[in-house]
Design a protein around this motif. Structure first.
Motif, short mmCIF file in Angstrom:
data_model
loop_
_atom_site.label_atom_id
_atom_site.label_comp_id
_atom_site.label_asym_id
_atom_site.label_seq_id
_atom_site.Cartn_x
_atom_site.Cartn_y
_atom_site.Cartn_z
N ASP A 116 -6.67 -1.88 -8.76
CA ASP A 116 -5.65 -2.27 -7.78
C ASP A 116 -4.72 -1.09 -7.55
O ASP A 116 -4.82 -0.06 -8.23
CB ASP A 116 -4.89 -3.53 -8.20
N MET A 117 -3.81 -1.24 -6.60
CA MET A 117 -2.96 -0.13 -6.19
C MET A 117 -1.51 -0.26 -6.65
O MET A 117 -0.66 0.55 -6.25
CB MET A 117 -2.99 -0.01 -4.66
N GLU A 118 -1.22 -1.25 -7.48
CA GLU A 118 0.16 -1.48 -7.90
C GLU A 118 0.39 -1.43 -9.40
O GLU A 118 1.47 -1.07 -9.85
CB GLU A 118 0.65 -2.84 -7.39
N SER A 119 -0.62 -1.81 -10.19
CA SER A 119 -0.40 -2.00 -11.63
C SER A 119 0.04 -0.72 -12.33
O SER A 119 0.89 -0.75 -13.23
CB SER A 119 -1.66 -2.56 -12.29
N HIS A 120 -0.55 0.43 -11.95
CA HIS A 120 -0.20 1.67 -12.65
C HIS A 120 1.25 2.08 -12.38
O HIS A 120 1.92 2.63 -13.25
CB HIS A 120 -1.16 2.79 -12.27
N ILE A 121 1.73 1.77 -11.19
CA ILE A 121 3.13 2.10 -10.86
C ILE A 121 4.08 1.18 -11.63
O ILE A 121 5.06 1.63 -12.23
CB ILE A 121 3.35 1.97 -9.34
N GLY A 180 0.78 -1.23 0.00
CA GLY A 180 0.00 0.00 0.00
C GLY A 180 0.81 1.28 0.00
O GLY A 180 0.25 2.37 -0.02
N ASP A 181 2.15 1.17 0.01
CA ASP A 181 3.03 2.34 -0.02
C ASP A 181 3.53 2.53 -1.44
O ASP A 181 4.53 1.96 -1.85
CB ASP A 181 4.19 2.11 0.95
N GLY A 182 2.82 3.38 -2.19
CA GLY A 182 3.13 3.54 -3.60
C GLY A 182 4.51 4.13 -3.86
O GLY A 182 5.20 3.72 -4.79
N ALA A 183 4.92 5.10 -3.04
CA ALA A 183 6.23 5.72 -3.24
C ALA A 183 7.36 4.72 -3.03
O ALA A 183 8.31 4.66 -3.81
CB ALA A 183 6.39 6.91 -2.29
N ARG A 184 7.25 3.93 -1.98
CA ARG A 184 8.29 2.92 -1.73
C ARG A 184 8.26 1.85 -2.80
O ARG A 184 9.33 1.38 -3.24
CB ARG A 184 8.09 2.28 -0.36
N LEU A 185 7.07 1.46 -3.23
CA LEU A 185 6.97 0.45 -4.29
C LEU A 185 7.67 0.93 -5.55
O LEU A 185 8.41 0.18 -6.19
CB LEU A 185 5.50 0.15 -4.58
N ARG A 186 7.46 2.18 -5.92
CA ARG A 186 8.10 2.72 -7.12
C ARG A 186 9.63 2.67 -6.98
O ARG A 186 10.33 2.28 -7.91
CB ARG A 186 7.63 4.15 -7.37
N ARG A 187 10.12 3.06 -5.81
CA ARG A 187 11.57 3.04 -5.60
C ARG A 187 12.12 1.62 -5.70
O ARG A 187 13.18 1.39 -6.30
CB ARG A 187 11.91 3.63 -4.23
N ALA A 200 14.56 -2.87 -11.60
CA ALA A 200 14.18 -2.94 -13.01
C ALA A 200 15.34 -2.97 -14.00
O ALA A 200 15.23 -3.61 -15.05
CB ALA A 200 13.23 -1.80 -13.36
N PRO A 201 16.47 -2.28 -13.75
CA PRO A 201 17.54 -2.31 -14.75
C PRO A 201 18.05 -3.70 -15.07
O PRO A 201 18.62 -3.91 -16.14
CB PRO A 201 18.63 -1.44 -14.10
N GLU A 202 17.88 -4.65 -14.17
CA GLU A 202 18.33 -6.02 -14.41
C GLU A 202 17.18 -6.93 -14.84
O GLU A 202 17.35 -8.15 -14.87
CB GLU A 202 18.98 -6.58 -13.14
N ALA A 203 16.04 -6.35 -15.18
CA ALA A 203 14.86 -7.15 -15.48
C ALA A 203 14.58 -7.23 -16.97
O ALA A 203 14.91 -6.32 -17.73
CB ALA A 203 13.64 -6.57 -14.77
N SER A 204 13.97 -8.33 -17.38
CA SER A 204 13.53 -8.47 -18.76
C SER A 204 12.09 -8.04 -18.94
O SER A 204 11.67 -7.71 -20.05
CB SER A 204 13.68 -9.93 -19.21
N ALA A 205 11.31 -8.02 -17.85
CA ALA A 205 9.89 -7.68 -17.94
C ALA A 205 9.35 -7.47 -16.54
O ALA A 205 9.96 -7.86 -15.55
CB ALA A 205 9.12 -8.79 -18.65
#
Length: 253
Positions: A140-145, A42-49, A55-60
């Motif tokens: 939901d509270m995560e998909s847009h981030i 539920g913490d959108g700012a922390r989730l984004r961080r 993410a730089p090491e992610a394929s998707a």
């Protein structure tokens, strides 16, 4: 955003898949070989961080978990794959079409638009208003981030969500305060809320039954997706990854 690169080859970017959830229980289901899970709590700012850091090491990136129903008549536990994510400011993020179609085929799920919000949408009228404004079937509270970060980095994004609270269901206060910032269960807050208003108990029982159906669908769907969340060519990517880059396994709840 498509999966194909400039030369027409797919899966050019090696790395793990990031699975973004709200709850630790969802993250535990999502975890697996080649998957790095992040629970937002539920913490959108922390989730984004946290997503940006990984993410730089992610394929998707895939958003995975439960969601609130917005469209009338959705059954608890019904699985949906996102076509696009609509944010509160009206902006939207398209899910990767190839990956989304692969998810739909693997799960036998319907496709729909999701709404992304920063605070829970609990009331029946609020759900109805959001549905009428956006046309979205789920919220939901995560998909847009997750979708925003994926778009900025140019990597594929998809979302799979199971209906936990149908549009006709009001979420009680106890359910809204029951999530800790790390995605775990805030048992103390839940207990205090029930002590202040015991009339919530019947509503909380219904909410728990809805959630149980949603989690059963998630678990069944995750088993069907197996390695790679149906991302085309991901199994080959995992086989080519150094062992130290492969993350997975159960999370503490």
């Amino acid at each position: 955003m498509a999966l194909s690169g400039a030369d027409g080859r797919r899966g050019q970017r090696p790395g793990r898949i990031i699975a973004v959830t709200g709850l630790k229980a969802e993250a535990k289901i999502a975890a697996g070989e080649g998957v790095h899970v992040i629970a937002g709590g539920g913490d959108g700012a922390r989730l984004r961080r946290d997503i940006e850091a990984a993410a730089p090491e992610a394929s998707a990136i895939v958003s995975f978990g439960v969601a609130g129903g917005l469209a009338p008549g959705l059954q608890r536990g019904a699985l949906f794959v996102a076509r696009k994510i609509i944010a509160e400011d009206g902006s939207f993020f398209d899910a990767d079409p190839d990956w989304s179609l692969a998810l739909r085929a693997a799960l036998g799920a319907a496709m729909a638009d999701f709404a992304g919000v920063d605070a829970a949408v609990a009331g029946i009228e609020a759900k109805r208003a959001l549905h009428l404004r956006t046309g979205a079937h789920l919220v939901d509270m995560e998909s847009h981030i997750a979708a925003d970060v994926a778009g900025r980095l140019g990597i594929p994004f998809a979302a799979v969500r199971a209906v936990a609270d149908p549009a006709e269901r009001q979420l009680p206060h106890a359910a809204l305060v029951a999530m800790r910032p790390d995605g775990g269960l805030a048992l103390g807050a839940l207990t205090r809320s029930l002590a202040r208003d015991p009339r919530q108990i019947p509503h909380l029982v219904h909410t728990a039954r809805d959630a149980r159906a949603a989690f059963k669908s998630l678990l069944r769907g995750r088993k069907m997706l197996a390695v790679g969340f149906a991302l085309p060519d991901f199994v080959e990517l995992v086989l080519n990854m150094p062992a130290e880059d492969e993350l997975g396994g159960p999370l503490p709840v």
